[in-house]
Every structure is written in C-alpha cells, then in structure tokens.
Scaffold this active site. Structure first.
Site, PDB file in Angstrom:
ATOM      1  N   PHE A 152       0.816  -1.223   0.000  1.00  0.00           N
ATOM      2  CA  PHE A 152       0.000   0.000   0.000  1.00  0.00           C
ATOM      3  C   PHE A 152       0.847   1.270   0.000  1.00  0.00           C
ATOM      4  CE2 PHE A 152      -2.499  -3.374   1.938  1.00  0.00           C
ATOM      5  CZ  PHE A 152      -3.687  -3.306   1.217  1.00  0.00           C
ATOM      6  N   GLY A 256      -8.671  18.536  -8.872  1.00  0.00           N
ATOM      7  CA  GLY A 256      -7.509  18.714  -9.734  1.00  0.00           C
ATOM      8  C   GLY A 256      -7.764  18.202 -11.135  1.00  0.00           C
ATOM      9  N   CYS A 263      -0.861   3.282 -10.543  1.00  0.00           N
ATOM     10  CA  CYS A 263      -1.796   2.398  -9.814  1.00  0.00           C
ATOM     11  C   CYS A 263      -3.281   2.695 -10.029  1.00  0.00           C
ATOM     12  CB  CYS A 263      -1.468   2.416  -8.333  1.00  0.00           C
ATOM     13  SG  CYS A 263       0.114   1.615  -7.977  1.00  0.00           S
TER      14      CYS A 263
HETATM   15  P1  NAD Z   1       8.132  -1.277 -11.756  1.00  0.00           P
HETATM   16  O1  NAD Z   1       7.844  -1.310 -13.193  1.00  0.00           O
HETATM   17  O2  NAD Z   1       8.762  -0.083 -11.138  1.00  0.00           O
HETATM   18  O3  NAD Z   1       9.068  -2.522 -11.374  1.00  0.00           O
HETATM   19  C1  NAD Z   1       8.920  -3.799 -11.879  1.00  0.00           C
HETATM   20  C2  NAD Z   1      10.313  -4.406 -12.051  1.00  0.00           C
HETATM   21  O4  NAD Z   1      10.187  -5.792 -12.359  1.00  0.00           O
HETATM   22  C3  NAD Z   1      11.124  -3.798 -13.184  1.00  0.00           C
HETATM   23  O5  NAD Z   1      12.378  -3.356 -12.682  1.00  0.00           O
HETATM   24  C4  NAD Z   1      11.305  -4.946 -14.190  1.00  0.00           C
HETATM   25  O6  NAD Z   1      12.549  -4.901 -14.886  1.00  0.00           O
HETATM   26  C5  NAD Z   1      11.213  -6.139 -13.263  1.00  0.00           C
HETATM   27  N1  NAD Z   1      10.891  -7.412 -13.921  1.00  0.00           N
HETATM   28  C6  NAD Z   1       9.986  -7.655 -14.895  1.00  0.00           C
HETATM   29  N2  NAD Z   1       9.984  -8.971 -15.202  1.00  0.00           N
HETATM   30  C7  NAD Z   1      10.884  -9.564 -14.392  1.00  0.00           C
HETATM   31  C8  NAD Z   1      11.338 -10.905 -14.233  1.00  0.00           C
HETATM   32  N3  NAD Z   1      10.841 -11.905 -14.973  1.00  0.00           N
HETATM   33  N4  NAD Z   1      12.286 -11.169 -13.306  1.00  0.00           N
HETATM   34  C9  NAD Z   1      12.803 -10.174 -12.562  1.00  0.00           C
HETATM   35  N5  NAD Z   1      12.399  -8.883 -12.664  1.00  0.00           N
HETATM   36  C10 NAD Z   1      11.468  -8.585 -13.571  1.00  0.00           C
HETATM   37  O7  NAD Z   1       6.747  -1.608 -11.027  1.00  0.00           O
HETATM   38  P2  NAD Z   1       6.249  -1.135  -9.564  1.00  0.00           P
HETATM   39  O8  NAD Z   1       5.714   0.231  -9.634  1.00  0.00           O
HETATM   40  O9  NAD Z   1       7.289  -1.490  -8.568  1.00  0.00           O
HETATM   41  O10 NAD Z   1       4.983  -2.115  -9.389  1.00  0.00           O
HETATM   42  C11 NAD Z   1       5.146  -3.491  -9.169  1.00  0.00           C
HETATM   43  C12 NAD Z   1       3.806  -4.053  -8.706  1.00  0.00           C
HETATM   44  O11 NAD Z   1       3.448  -3.492  -7.444  1.00  0.00           O
HETATM   45  C13 NAD Z   1       2.627  -3.773  -9.634  1.00  0.00           C
HETATM   46  O12 NAD Z   1       1.756  -4.872  -9.633  1.00  0.00           O
HETATM   47  C14 NAD Z   1       1.958  -2.575  -8.993  1.00  0.00           C
HETATM   48  O13 NAD Z   1       0.599  -2.495  -9.289  1.00  0.00           O
HETATM   49  C15 NAD Z   1       2.168  -2.875  -7.525  1.00  0.00           C
HETATM   50  N6  NAD Z   1       2.163  -1.693  -6.669  1.00  0.00           N
HETATM   51  C16 NAD Z   1       2.807  -0.557  -7.065  1.00  0.00           C
HETATM   52  C17 NAD Z   1       2.828   0.560  -6.213  1.00  0.00           C
HETATM   53  C18 NAD Z   1       3.523   1.823  -6.643  1.00  0.00           C
HETATM   54  O14 NAD Z   1       3.288   2.854  -6.008  1.00  0.00           O
HETATM   55  N7  NAD Z   1       4.364   1.809  -7.653  1.00  0.00           N
HETATM   56  C19 NAD Z   1       2.189   0.503  -4.973  1.00  0.00           C
HETATM   57  C20 NAD Z   1       1.574  -0.677  -4.597  1.00  0.00           C
HETATM   58  C21 NAD Z   1       1.555  -1.767  -5.446  1.00  0.00           C
END
Ligand code: NAD
Length: 433
Positions: A152, A256, A263
């Site tokens: 979260f 806004g 997300c």
């Molecule tokens: P991101 O794109 O920043 O990071 C994902 C990473 O995974 C990348 O570095 C990519 O190279 C790597 N990757 C892809 N395939 C891979 C594999 N087979 N093996 C190893 N690494 C691999 O994404 P994020 O923003 O960190 O989001 C990740 C998840 O978390 C999503 O499902 C998102 O919805 C969820 N999430 C994100 C947030 C946020 O604020 N960004 C908050 C809560 C939940």
C-alpha cells in the site's frame, strides 16, 4: 531469515531495502542488468526520497544484495516476494505475464519449502492460479505456499509507508506460511501495526477495493468542483467542510486534473474487468473511470480560455510532469494527456519538473524542457501548474509576471488563492473555484 524480492522497481526496491533495514538478509532480483549494475554501485535507478541512503547503508552492511540470477536467489530464500509489474492490457485487465513467468522460474529452481508472496497487485484468483503453475512446473517436488501480501506504499513517501503502514494484509490459509510472514514483519508487529489475516481472495480484493475507494473520492470531489464552477461556489470551502465530518475525512478531497500514476488508473480498470468476469459489475468504479477521463479532457478548454480562446502558436509553460510530487514516475501522469491536448491544438509547450524531465523526454521528445520554473514561464502566454511540487508553492510572482508574455496562470492543483493572484495582476483559474 533469507528472503528474495523478484522485480526491483518502485515496490521491490523499497520492500528489499526496508526488510534489510529490519535485519533480514535480502537478495533483490531483476532482469534489467543495467539496473542491477547501478544498484550494486549503491545508486538507485528511481527517485524516491531516502532510498539511496537506505540502499547504501544495507549494501555496506552486507544484508542487501542485487543480482540478475534468480536461480541462486530462489535456492537460498525461505520467502520469495514477487514484485514485478502488472500493467494494463488494452481491455483494462491486468497483464499477468511477468508474474506468471516469475512463478515458472521459481518453480523450476525450488528445492525446499518456500513461501511465495505476491506484492504485485494481482486480480482475484491469481494466487490460486500461481499455486497451480508452480505445482505444474516444479522439477523437484517440494512443499510451498502462495501468500498474498499486497503493498500500500505511496511513491514519494514509500519508505515511511513501508516502515509505518496503516496495516499489513496477509492472505493465506496455510498456518505455517502465516507464521513465517508474521515473523518477517515482527518489527512492525512490535510497533502495534494491525495485521489483517484473510483468505487469498480477500487479500487480493482488499488491494483493488482500497485503490478504487481512494480514486472514487478523487472523482467525486472533481465532479463537485465542476459543479462549484457553475454555481459560483469554492471547492476549497466545500471540501474542507465535508472533510471535517470524521465519517468522510479530509484526505483525497483535493480537486484537480484527475488521478494518474501507475496504480489508480490501472487498478480501477482491472477491478471493473474483475467485476464483469464474476458477473458482479462495479458501476461506481466504472463511473469513477469515466469522470476521471472527462476531468483530464476538461483541462484543455480551461487552459485555452485562459490563453485568450486560441492555443495555436501560443507558448504554454508547464510546471510539473510527474503524476505527483516527490517522484520521477510519469506513468499515466495527467501532464502527459494535457501536453498532448495542447500540442494537438497547435500550442508550443515548454515544461519543467524537478526530477521527472528525463523520463518525460522519452515519451514527449517534441516539447521543450526548461532548466527551472522561471525559464518555463519566460515569454509564455500562460503557465499551467500540473504537479504540486513544494518548490511551486512559493513562486516569486513578481518575477513570474515580469518574465511571462501575459501573466496568466492555470493552477490545476489549487495551491494559490484566487483573490491574491488577481490582486497581484494575474489572470487566474483553478479547479472548482
Ligand atoms: P516497476 O515497473 O517499477 O518494477 C517492476 C520491475 O520488475 C522492473 O524493474 C522490471 O525490470 C522487473 N521485472 C519484470 N519482469 C521480471 C522478471 N521476470 N524477473 C525479474 N524482474 C522482472 O513496477 P512497480 O511500480 O514497482 O509495481 C510493481 C507491482 O506493485 C505492480 O503490480 C503494482 O501495481 C504494484 N504496486 C505498485 C505501487 C507503486 O506505487 N508503484 C504501490 C503498490 C503496489
């Protein structure tokens, strides 16, 4: 305890660095070799306040390692977090190909009991499906458990959010796996963080429901803001007063240009698809998505009117490209749609963002990038404030008025007071004021 985090992006890196800070032995994996090389030098590939220091500290302490080798990471870890992306497919559903390919990799290399915990936001039913995939691809038959542990954190405040979350959600029916997850989160347990232990499906749905509810608050207040403009009310007063009701609360009531980021847009779209798949339509969420789209679109005529009714050939300065302050993340940022809308109508755009310009350049190479906020305003026919970075909250208005061709500001985050701005000689529009 030894853990692995597969996917070293916004969520994976913060998860890895924070668990290392708790004293856990963490290995972070990514397929992006360049990212891993930078991380091994102690450089964060993303902008997240406090992350650099946490990475360097734990790297030096030997509790945090980075690799592209998933095999070794799986073999030496008891808990394996999946934190890869789940981007939207054209129909709005979550693309699970990254998550599933990681599950296959884990399955092929596990040789002892593992807890596989999904941090990625995944549709209801994914945990069960991953368990099946792992079972189908195991080369050595061993026990394992798939657990849902949604994240979260908010970008820009991610470390504080991870270290002091409102709650930790664990979805599983396996008591051994739940005990291991509780043990891992022990430092949070000690500071009395509430733990919600539920089913896999419950946990998966909690994440989508939480994001959809927050998005609903934003679309709701944006609709009321639009009504305010028609009836001559000020959304600032309306939002403040309704937020004083403790049943409503003051957060997420800022009118806004519509929500963006990696997300809310994708998770509302995915929830809508989940609802349809289970024959339980999410009508409110569908309306939230539509209202958000219309809100972004509505910013263009607002800017056009401010710029004198015509955008063709006008120079428009943009302050802020990231979807929110304190991040370099521009995924689905309102600024992208707004800039494209302005370009479509023939405007020349010059933009400034304190950290997100390099990312934006990849998607919008055709616009000009300024070195600071005053350069972005120089000779502009109008200035549009899109992201409420702190440094935009106290702009030198005398300097702005002098450098701009016409002193006109569209403040899409309502950070200035309309009467004060007019007194200082600006033509000013906000949202809902
Ligand atoms: P991101 O794109 O920043 O990071 C994902 C990473 O995974 C990348 O570095 C990519 O190279 C790597 N990757 C892809 N395939 C891979 C594999 N087979 N093996 C190893 N690494 C691999 O994404 P994020 O923003 O960190 O989001 C990740 C998840 O978390 C999503 O499902 C998102 O919805 C969820 N999430 C994100 C947030 C946020 O604020 N960004 C908050 C809560 C939940």
């Amino acid at each position: 305890m030894h853990i692995a985090v597969i996917g070293s992006g916004y969520v994976g890196l913060v998860t890895g660095a924070c668990f290392a800070e708790f004293g856990v032995d963490v290995i972070c994996v990514d397929i992006d070799a360049e990212k891993i090389a930078r991380l091994n030098k102690g450089e964060s590939p993303i902008y997240e306040p406090g992350l650099d220091q946490l990475l360097q500290k734990n790297l030096q302490a030997g509790r945090l390692r980075f690799t592209t080798d998933i095999v070794a990471a799986v073999k030496q870890s008891l808990v394996i977090f999946i934190a890869v992306g789940t981007p939207p497919k054209p129909d709005g559903s979550a693309d699970l190909s990254y998550v599933e390919s990681v599950a296959v990799n884990i399955a092929e290399h596990m040789d002892s009991y593992k807890v596989v915990a999904t941090k990625s936001t995944v549709p209801v039913g994914t945990g069960k499906r991953l368990a099946q995939i792992i079972s189908d691809h195991q080369l050595t038959k061993t026990e394992f458990s798939v657990v849902s542990n949604p994240e979260f954190l908010r970008e820009g405040a991610a470390i504080a959010d991870f270290m002091r979350p409102d709650r930790v959600v664990i979805g599983s029916s396996d008591q051994q796996a739940i005990a291991i997850m509780r043990d891992l989160y022990r430092p949070l347990y000690l500071i009395e963080t509430p733990f919600v232990i539920t089913s896999l499906e419950g946990s998966e749905l909690i994440k989508y429901a939480a994001n959809a509810f927050l998005a609903t608050k934003i679309s709701f207040i944006n609709e009321i803001a639009n009504l305010c403009e028609r009836v001559g009310a000020d959304i600032h007063d309306v939002a403040r007063a309704i937020g004083m009701d403790r049943r409503i609360g003051p957060k997420f009531l800022h009118a806004g240009p519509g929500f963006g980021g990696s997300c809310f847009p994708k998770d509302t779209a995915a929830l809508s698809v989940i609802g349809r798949q289970f024959s339980s339509p999410t009508r409110i969420v569908d309306a939230v998505i539509e209202v958000n789209h219309l809100q972004r679109v509505a910013m263009i005529p607002k800017i056009e009117k401010l710029a004198g009714g015509e955008l063709k050939g006008k120079r428009i300065g943009i302050l802020g490209l990231a979807f929110k302050p304190e991040t370099d993340d521009i995924r689905d940022a309102p600024a992208l749609d707004i800039i494209r809308g302005l370009l479509d109508r023939g405007a020349n755009v010059v933009a400034f963002d304190p950290v997100a310009a390099d990312e934006a350049r990849k998607l919008l190479p055709m616009i000009e990038y300024a070195a600071n906020e005053y350069d972005a305003a120089t000779d502009a026919d109008a200035l549009v404030l899109v992201t409420e970075w702190n440094q935009f909250r106290a702009l030198d208005m005398n300097r702005l008025r002098k450098v701009m061709k016409s002193p006109r500001i569209a403040d899409l985050r309502n950070i200035y007071t309309p009467a004060d701005m007019r007194e200082m000689g600006f033509e000013y529009v906000g949202v809902g004021r």
